[in-house]
Motif scaffolding. Structure first.
Motif, PDB file in Angstrom:
ATOM      1  N   VAL A   1      24.187  29.085  45.482  1.00  0.00           N
ATOM      2  CA  VAL A   1      24.252  30.400  46.123  1.00  0.00           C
ATOM      3  C   VAL A   1      23.138  31.300  45.590  1.00  0.00           C
ATOM      4  CG1 VAL A   1      25.638  32.472  46.439  1.00  0.00           C
ATOM      5  CG2 VAL A   1      26.705  30.223  46.613  1.00  0.00           C
TER       6      VAL A   1
ATOM      7  N   ASP B   1      36.661  41.748  46.336  1.00  0.00           N
ATOM      8  CA  ASP B   1      37.512  40.677  46.862  1.00  0.00           C
ATOM      9  C   ASP B   1      38.316  41.254  48.016  1.00  0.00           C
ATOM     10  OD1 ASP B   1      39.415  38.766  47.406  1.00  0.00           O
ATOM     11  OD2 ASP B   1      40.095  38.529  45.336  1.00  0.00           O
TER      12      ASP B   1
ATOM     13  N   VAL C   1      28.464  42.118  45.719  1.00  0.00           N
ATOM     14  CA  VAL C   1      28.830  40.851  46.354  1.00  0.00           C
ATOM     15  C   VAL C   1      30.211  41.061  46.945  1.00  0.00           C
ATOM     16  CG1 VAL C   1      29.324  38.401  46.044  1.00  0.00           C
ATOM     17  CG2 VAL C   1      27.499  39.487  44.705  1.00  0.00           C
TER      18      VAL C   1
ATOM     19  N   SER D   1      31.785  33.914  43.910  1.00  0.00           N
ATOM     20  CA  SER D   1      31.294  35.269  44.165  1.00  0.00           C
ATOM     21  C   SER D   1      31.321  36.118  42.897  1.00  0.00           C
ATOM     22  CB  SER D   1      32.134  35.938  45.258  1.00  0.00           C
ATOM     23  OG  SER D   1      31.974  35.283  46.496  1.00  0.00           O
ATOM     24  N   LYS D   2      32.388  35.984  42.109  1.00  0.00           N
ATOM     25  CA  LYS D   2      32.465  36.724  40.846  1.00  0.00           C
ATOM     26  C   LYS D   2      31.326  36.316  39.914  1.00  0.00           C
ATOM     27  CE  LYS D   2      36.889  35.791  40.238  1.00  0.00           C
ATOM     28  NZ  LYS D   2      38.247  35.732  39.618  1.00  0.00           N
TER      29      LYS D   2
ATOM     30  N   ILE E   1      29.770  36.834  51.371  1.00  0.00           N
ATOM     31  CA  ILE E   1      30.141  35.423  51.261  1.00  0.00           C
ATOM     32  C   ILE E   1      31.480  35.189  51.960  1.00  0.00           C
ATOM     33  CG2 ILE E   1      30.683  33.520  49.691  1.00  0.00           C
ATOM     34  CD1 ILE E   1      28.846  34.767  47.633  1.00  0.00           C
TER      35      ILE E   1
ATOM     36  N   TYR F   1      31.577  43.585  42.569  1.00  0.00           N
ATOM     37  CA  TYR F   1      32.253  42.480  43.257  1.00  0.00           C
ATOM     38  C   TYR F   1      33.465  43.014  44.004  1.00  0.00           C
ATOM     39  CZ  TYR F   1      35.694  38.713  43.722  1.00  0.00           C
ATOM     40  OH  TYR F   1      36.659  37.861  44.202  1.00  0.00           O
TER      41      TYR F   1
ATOM     42  N   GLU G   1      33.213  39.346  49.333  1.00  0.00           N
ATOM     43  CA  GLU G   1      33.620  38.038  49.861  1.00  0.00           C
ATOM     44  C   GLU G   1      34.930  38.127  50.609  1.00  0.00           C
ATOM     45  OE1 GLU G   1      36.330  36.129  48.811  1.00  0.00           O
ATOM     46  OE2 GLU G   1      36.798  36.827  46.789  1.00  0.00           O
TER      47      GLU G   1
ATOM     48  N   LYS H   1      35.133  30.559  47.153  1.00  0.00           N
ATOM     49  CA  LYS H   1      34.331  31.766  47.354  1.00  0.00           C
ATOM     50  C   LYS H   1      34.661  32.884  46.371  1.00  0.00           C
ATOM     51  CE  LYS H   1      37.125  33.424  51.286  1.00  0.00           C
ATOM     52  NZ  LYS H   1      38.033  32.261  51.349  1.00  0.00           N
ATOM     53  N   SER H   2      35.900  32.992  45.926  1.00  0.00           N
ATOM     54  CA  SER H   2      36.236  34.059  44.980  1.00  0.00           C
ATOM     55  C   SER H   2      35.604  33.818  43.612  1.00  0.00           C
ATOM     56  CB  SER H   2      37.757  34.193  44.839  1.00  0.00           C
ATOM     57  OG  SER H   2      38.339  34.651  46.034  1.00  0.00           O
TER      58      SER H   2
END
Length: 251
Positions: free
Chosen positions: A242, A52, A154, A39-40, A27, A50, A156, A35-36
């Protein structure tokens, strides 16, 4: 951060099913697109790890500043980052960042780091090193002993959909209008979204995007990347949008 509205209903808290094979979701998007936080939530809903990647650049900045490294000395910064003892926690419910054994999850969010991070993030050698670490983390989540137990991740941040994980199962560009992005970041940083708070945030958000755009493409979706525009969506609606892309692509 996209504002949350009513408390999540059971459908937002239970884990959803995803394809039985390892799933990598990438992402990307501009600052303040959400997005953070999104995404989490997506990672938590799907039982995935996840990552970051933006936090990695912030950690690199904190590491260099703490060592007294001149950020204008690109070679010195690159060397410092190559030896940086960084550990990224992959739990979407409680992501952490450790430098040399110290939890710096809050320290990397300070104004000092936010102001300086672009100078580190636009260093091409730093980007190459952190991309290598990001790929290694993504690959590790295919193993049964990874955080996700081999389910996937995921990831991002900048470059994810085009450079770091161009072969990800799902690639999303999460975007929003400039007004929406400034309002969200203002709420996150200042706890308010009035005119003065938004203006205080404007330079940080837009300058970071402008600087990063010199070394990364994140404003227009590349071929195969699905765009999700969250301008008029709340947090839960964006997560659902998403997840709908994930379901459609992995079905």
């Amino acid at each position: 951060m996209i504002p949350r509205h009513a408390p999540q209903s059971p459908q937002h808290t239970k884990q959803q099913k995803v394809s039985s094979h390892v799933v990598v979701i990438a992402i990307d998007g501009p600052s303040g697109s959400g997005k953070s936080s999104v995404s989490k939530a997506v990672a938590a809903r799907l039982g995935l790890a996840y990552l970051d990647t933006g936090a990695m650049y912030r950690a690199a900045t904190l590491w260099c500043v703490g060592r007294g490294t001149d950020l204008a000395d690109e070679a010195a910064v690159a060397h410092a980052v190559r030896v940086m003892p960084l550990v990224s926690g992959l739990d979407p419910d409680a992501p952490t960042v450790h430098l040399d054994g110290r939890d710096v999850s809050e320290a990397i969010r300070t104004t000092e780091v936010s102001t300086a991070v672009s100078q580190v993030a636009t260093n091409l050698e730093v980007r190459a090193e952190l991309r290598r670490r990001q790929r290694r983390t993504i690959e590790a989540e295919a193993a049964a002993d990874g955080f996700s137990g081999g389910r996937g991740i995921v990831a991002e941040g900048r470059d994810i959909t085009t450079v770091v994980a161009p072969d990800a199962d799902v690639r999303v560009l999460l975007t929003a209008s400039e007004e929406a992005r400034l309002r969200r970041r203002s709420l996150e940083v200042h706890g308010a979204a009035d005119e003065s708070a938004v203006e205080a945030t404007r330079d940080q958000v837009l300058r970071r995007d402008r600087d990063d755009a010199t070394v990364s493409q994140f404003e227009v979706a590349a071929d195969g990347v699905v765009t999700v525009d969250s301008s008029d969506l709340d947090f839960d609606q964006t997560v659902d949008a998403v997840l709908a892309v994930v379901t459609q692509v992995t079905a």
